[in-house]
Design an enzyme around this catalytic site. Structure first.
Site, short mmCIF file in Angstrom:
data_model
loop_
_atom_site.label_atom_id
_atom_site.label_comp_id
_atom_site.label_asym_id
_atom_site.label_seq_id
_atom_site.Cartn_x
_atom_site.Cartn_y
_atom_site.Cartn_z
N ARG A 54 0.81 -1.22 0.00
CA ARG A 54 0.00 0.00 0.00
C ARG A 54 0.84 1.27 0.00
O ARG A 54 0.38 2.33 -0.43
CB ARG A 54 -0.94 -0.01 1.22
N TYR A 107 -13.97 21.78 -11.14
CA TYR A 107 -14.56 20.52 -11.59
C TYR A 107 -15.72 20.17 -10.64
O TYR A 107 -15.57 20.22 -9.42
CB TYR A 107 -13.45 19.47 -11.53
N ASP A 179 -5.72 22.32 -9.70
CA ASP A 179 -6.08 21.20 -10.57
C ASP A 179 -5.52 21.57 -11.94
O ASP A 179 -6.04 22.44 -12.64
CB ASP A 179 -7.61 21.05 -10.61
N LYS A 203 -6.86 11.49 -17.75
CA LYS A 203 -7.07 12.24 -18.98
C LYS A 203 -5.85 12.09 -19.91
O LYS A 203 -5.68 11.07 -20.51
CB LYS A 203 -7.38 13.70 -18.66
C1 LIG Z 1 -11.86 14.34 -14.91
C2 LIG Z 1 -11.36 15.44 -14.07
C3 LIG Z 1 -11.01 15.21 -12.74
C4 LIG Z 1 -11.23 13.90 -12.05
O1 LIG Z 1 -10.47 12.86 -12.57
P1 LIG Z 1 -10.96 11.33 -12.41
O2 LIG Z 1 -9.76 10.55 -12.71
O3 LIG Z 1 -12.10 11.15 -13.35
O4 LIG Z 1 -11.39 11.17 -10.98
C5 LIG Z 1 -10.49 16.26 -12.02
N1 LIG Z 1 -10.33 17.47 -12.57
C6 LIG Z 1 -10.65 17.73 -13.84
C7 LIG Z 1 -10.43 19.09 -14.39
C8 LIG Z 1 -11.19 16.73 -14.63
O5 LIG Z 1 -11.56 17.00 -15.89
#
Ligand SMILES: *Cc1c(COP(=O)(O)O)cnc(C)c1O
Length: 389
Positions: A54, A107, A179, A203
């Site tokens: 972990r 988000y 983010d 992404k």
């Molecule tokens: C998709 C997304 C997230 C979350 O990512 P996941 O892997 O789907 O949890 C966070 N911030 C932004 C800007 C996103 O587009």
């Protein structure tokens, strides 16, 4: 050496793996220790080397080292999704009685976490206008511990003046989180004053729509230890295959991003000239209100942009979206495939800034298909829209 070159090999140590270019996928829970003394020694630095699955394996360490290089930070912590990265970072620095300044264009699940979870833990959230810049000073309180940014904003693409916000936040004793999913590779958060950067690696880093993964990167050893301790305390443990896919995707990130951005810019320009379109939300466009800030702070772009149509009936917009050959209907973005979602209505919530589009809004992801094919697909879609469904 350019970053594009460095991330090709960042985190890879072939000498440790019989010369293999890529680190192996470690499927590990139990790690065997040769003696009680060795077990005790490893307990003194639980996050270094192999102690228990972990806490991390060589696959984890390779991914974390590579993303730290990509982001330009001190060190990273992998998480099981992008959202887990965001919540993991917030939980590392907030406790009952603290105040959080959250960008209004965050988000949506980030916003939901603040409203549904942090509020119950006694953490108060104030949303702020993404364009506030240094004016955020007026919202700072003695107990403001974190200022959270996301630029460009989710779905509406406002570019934030992150350096000005960071300066004001630091002056008030808060740390700055970002983010940075849209700016993967093209926005250097730590050079702009950010302390903790989060990537939804799901992404562009993974890049092939086949894994969920997040990575938190910290500016300093102290900040890193706080993040790592908190994430470990919650028991987060990203999957071994997922981390490997993230590492593999990262190697081709620069070349993929260039193509995504070139196609997106071409489509955005073309859409801007269409009579059915009111506005295109894409900072690389000269017409975008965030263009100057984007040009100052970003070295490139990605394939994600928004479109506001002129007023049109829902049935016509649905017919446009349902009939696309290449722009598939699906959440997420950053994979090789083109995507579209309608963003009108409840999927955009703003409480500290204005959002009053003239007509229906959409979000497009320009994939790696040929740009002519994508433009033809859009053209046929706009014809369906014009026919009214
Ligand atoms: C998709 C997304 C997230 C979350 O990512 P996941 O892997 O789907 O949890 C966070 N911030 C932004 C800007 C996103 O587009």
């Amino acid at each position: 050496m350019k970053k594009e070159t460095r991330i090709l090999h960042a985190g890879s140590h072939p000498e440790r793996f019989h010369g293999a270019v890529n680190p192996p996928v470690y499927h590990v829970s139990t790690v065997l220790h040769p003696s009680v003394a060795a077990m005790e020694t490893s307990g003194k630095t639980p996050f270094e080397g192999m102690r228990y699955g972990r806490f991390g394996t060589p696959t984890t360490f390779a991914l974390e080292e590579a993303v730290a290089e990509l982001e330009g930070g001190h060190r990273s912590v992998a998480t099981s999704s992008g959202l887990a990265g965001i919540t993991g970072a917030l939980m590392a620095f907030l406790k009952a009685g603290d105040h959080l300044l959250m960008v209004d264009t965050a988000y949506f699940p980030t916003r939901k976490f603040c409203d549904d979870v942090l509020s119950g833990l006694g953490v108060e959230t104030t949303y702020y206008d993404p364009l506030i810049g240094g004016g955020i000073t007026a919202l700072m309180r003695p107990n403001t511990k974190v200022v959270f940014t996301e630029s460009p904003g989710s779905l509406t693409f406002e570019v934030q003046d992150v350096p000005a916000i960071a300066m004001a936040a630091h002056a008030g004793g808060a740390i700055v989180m970002m983010d940075n999913t849209w700016g993967a590779l093209t926005f250097q958060p730590f050079a702009k004053g950010v302390d903790i950067s989060i990537q939804a690696a799901t992404k562009y880093i993974v890049g092939h729509a086949d894994a969920m993964l997040g990575v938190i990167t910290a500016a300093t050893p102290d900040l890193w230890l706080k993040v790592k301790s908190s994430v470990a305390a919650f028991g987060h443990s990203p999957g071994a295959e997922e981390m490997y896919l993230g590492l593999r995707g990262l190697r081709t990130l620069p070349v993929r991003l260039r193509q995504h951005a070139a196609t997106a810019l071409r489509l955005a320009r073309w859409l801007e000239g269409r009579p059915e379109v009111d506005r295109v939300l894409y900072p690389p466009l000269e017409s975008d209100p965030g263009h100057d800030l984007w040009k100052r702070d970003f070295s490139g772009a990605c394939g994600l942009f928004g479109v506001i149509l002129k007023p049109a009936p829902k049935a016509a917009v649905d017919a446009m979206l349902d009939g696309f050959d290449h722009f598939k209907l699906g959440f997420s973005w950053g994979g090789f495939e083109s995507l579209v979602i309608p963003t009108t209505g409840h999927s955009i919530i703003r409480t500290a800034s204005d959002w009053a589009p003239a007509g229906p809004s959409l979000r497009f992801h320009a994939g790696l298909e040929d740009a002519d094919d994508l433009q033809d697909d859009l053209e046929r879609g706009l014809e369906r829209l014009g026919r009214g469904g």
